[in-house]
Scaffold this motif. Structure first.
Motif, mmCIF file in Angstrom:
data_model
loop_
_atom_site.group_PDB
_atom_site.id
_atom_site.type_symbol
_atom_site.label_atom_id
_atom_site.label_comp_id
_atom_site.label_asym_id
_atom_site.label_seq_id
_atom_site.Cartn_x
_atom_site.Cartn_y
_atom_site.Cartn_z
ATOM 1 N N SER A 188 -19.012 20.216 72.030
ATOM 2 C CA SER A 188 -19.564 20.305 73.372
ATOM 3 C C SER A 188 -19.913 18.923 73.898
ATOM 4 O O SER A 188 -20.257 18.018 73.124
ATOM 5 N N ASN A 240 -23.975 22.744 68.506
ATOM 6 C CA ASN A 240 -23.132 23.820 69.042
ATOM 7 C C ASN A 240 -22.905 23.686 70.541
ATOM 8 O O ASN A 240 -21.814 23.979 71.055
ATOM 9 N N ARG A 241 -23.947 23.274 71.268
ATOM 10 C CA ARG A 241 -23.850 23.157 72.718
ATOM 11 C C ARG A 241 -24.811 22.072 73.178
ATOM 12 O O ARG A 241 -25.913 21.945 72.639
ATOM 13 N N TYR A 260 -25.055 29.413 71.201
ATOM 14 C CA TYR A 260 -24.140 28.583 71.979
ATOM 15 C C TYR A 260 -24.452 28.619 73.469
ATOM 16 O O TYR A 260 -23.891 27.833 74.241
ATOM 17 N N GLU A 304 -23.127 34.616 74.374
ATOM 18 C CA GLU A 304 -22.146 33.543 74.261
ATOM 19 C C GLU A 304 -22.307 32.443 75.310
ATOM 20 O O GLU A 304 -22.004 31.276 75.051
#
Length: 515
Positions: A124, A206-207, A278, A328
């Motif tokens: 990301s 993750n993000r 996420y 998500e």
């Protein structure tokens, strides 16, 4: 501070290529610097710029005069028809490369094309506001971004604040530019340069999302002591908030920057326990308010809201609960500051209002996709349009005015595309063109779309049998990266798209968005 110059690509003989609007997938070797950062790999540079070491082009007529021969004499001229090599064949992603074939970019379709290979890949990233102003159309291009790594060694992960500079126009020689373009082009022969600052991070990222900056794009980023917040969602379940204003300012204004570069988060959100996630999104500032709003959703179907004040961070202890599987993606409404949307592995898209006391969704669509709904994007210009991407590879555009309760009959999307052959990993509306969006998929494609294009049934057959199944709204396909994870438009540089994948970053501008 790290600083790297681009390496020069080697020119090797290669088997016949199929032309594609994508970078080549050549093997690359990354040379690490002291800080362990990667480097630009402009593997197309030798093909784009004229190289003085490759010899001099000699005019045929001048050469014949020197030899004392005149092919246009009284005896007449002999027309010699040279045998040309076969033209490259356009390659559609639905095709299969044969043994010995490889993808090669059609450089005439890329006004801008560069790649960067970091030491560790990033799942990301986000585009950062810089001080270059808006509507930047000249060259060379510069930009700022923040990314989080996915290192094999969990202790080696970091947040990287980057400044890319000197990204030149794609061209073969000076003759490719018109007089108007030459007057606006300040490009030099210098290689692209990457400057960066790194902040250690516990666990893989993750993000990562940067907090929206108040004011117009020409206002520039926050300058210390004003904070520029960036949030990360880690595989450890922690959501961490960092102030990267000192790091970014030191990259944009190195001569005047003096603020200390903190390498610890200003706040850590523990609401999710050990559940990773996420879904992460900042709300835009409300009027003149300086407070911020951060939503985070985890794999255990919980969504938490954190309010950020001038000197405080307040996580809400009560989660939003309506999803039955992993959350998500999350998107705040661009027009209603208390409303947000979410999508889930339970195949639903839901719309919420933070003022609802029971923390349940207000409206939504159950079974929005055949499989998990991976990503969503809320149109900032036409605020009743929402785009979604599913695990089955489908892309759908929804009119939120048709949404009702999740138990009501499912509305039909206003547009639906099944071009991608693998899960959609990212989707984002164009920042100013309300009919255009970009998407990426696990099938190694970045696709650019325009919903305003209508199908021309009369001319469809003239395009050839291979193109008959290509949607009219599909304007461009970018390939050459492996396992593409995320794609973003650059809001200050019209038409520029950036993507991250297992093998690094790409930044490009395609011909349909070059004006």
């Amino acid at each position: 501070m790290g600083k790297k110059r681009a390496s020069s690509p080697t020119r090797e003989a290669a088997p016949p290529a199929k032309a594609a609007a994508a970078p080549a997938t050549a093997d690359r070797t990354t040379e690490e610097d002291a800080e362990g950062m990667g480097e630009f790999e402009d593997q197309w540079d030798d093909e784009l710029e004229s190289d003085g070491d490759e010899g001099e082009v000699i005019d045929a007529a001048e050469d014949s005069d020197e030899d004392g021969e005149d092919v246009d004499g009284q005896d007449g001229a002999m027309d010699i028809e040279e045998e040309r090599p076969p033209s490259p064949q356009p390659f559609l992603p639905t095709g299969v490369l044969q043994e010995g074939e490889f993808l090669e970019p059609d450089l005439s379709t890329y006004p801008l094309l560069h790649s960067f290979v970091p030491t560790w890949p990033s799942l990301s990233f986000d585009v950062l506001r810089d001080d270059g102003g808006e509507e930047r159309r000249g060259y060379p291009v510069s930009c700022a971004l923040v990314a989080g790594t996915q290192a094999q060694d969990r202790t080696a992960n970091e947040i990287t604040i980057m400044r890319w500079e000197g990204l030149g126009r794609t061209r073969k020689d000076e003759g490719d530019l018109s007089d108007d373009e030459e007057s606006d082009d300040e490009e030099t022969d210098d290689d692209p340069i990457l400057n960066f600052r790194a902040i250690p991070h516990t666990g893989c990222v993750n993000r990562i999302r940067a907090r929206p900056v108040a004011g117009g794009l020409s206002a520039g980023p926050p300058v210390p002591p004003d904070p520029y917040h960036v949030a990360t969602f880690s595989e450890t379940g922690k959501v961490r908030i960092f102030d990267i204003a000192p790091q970014l300012h030191s990259l944009l204004q190195p001569a005047t920057a003096s603020a200390p570069l903190s390498k610890v988060p200003v706040f850590t959100i523990d609401s999710h326990g050990r559940a990773e996630g996420y879904a992460l999104d900042w709300g835009a500032p409300i009027g003149s308010s300086t407070s911020g709003r951060l939503l985070s959703g985890d794999i255990h179907s919980k969504i938490f809201l954190t309010t950020v004040g001038p000197a405080s961070f307040t996580p809400s202890p009560k989660p939003f609960l309506s999803h039955t599987d992993s959350v998500e993606d999350i998107q705040w409404s661009p027009s209603e500051p208390t409303v947000f949307a979410s999508c889930s592995a339970d195949k639903s898209i839901r719309v919420w209002d933070v003022r609802v006391k029971d923390r349940k969704s207000v409206i939504g669509v159950a079974g929005a996709h055949e499989s998990d709904v991976n990503v969503i994007s809320w149109n900032k210009q036409t605020n009743y349009l929402l785009a979604s991407g599913g695990d089955e590879g489908g892309i759908k555009v929804w009119d939120l005015r048709n949404f009702k309760g999740t138990k009501a009959p499912k509305p039909s999307p206003v547009a639906s595309f099944n071009w991608h052959t693998a899960p959609i990993t990212s989707i984002e509306w164009h920042p100013t063109e309300d009919s255009c969006f970009a998407a990426s998929g696990a099938d190694d494609q970045v696709t650019l779309w325009d919903l305003s294009v209508e199908q021309d049934d009369e001319g469809a057959g003239e395009s050839g049998a291979g193109l008959k199944d290509v949607p009219a709204q599909l304007l461009f396909v970018h390939q050459g990266q492996k396992e593409i994870k995320e794609v973003h438009w650059h809001p200050q540089i019209p038409g520029v798209v950036m993507s991250t994948a297992l093998d690094g970053f790409n930044i490009f501008k395609s011909l349909p968005f070059s004006s």
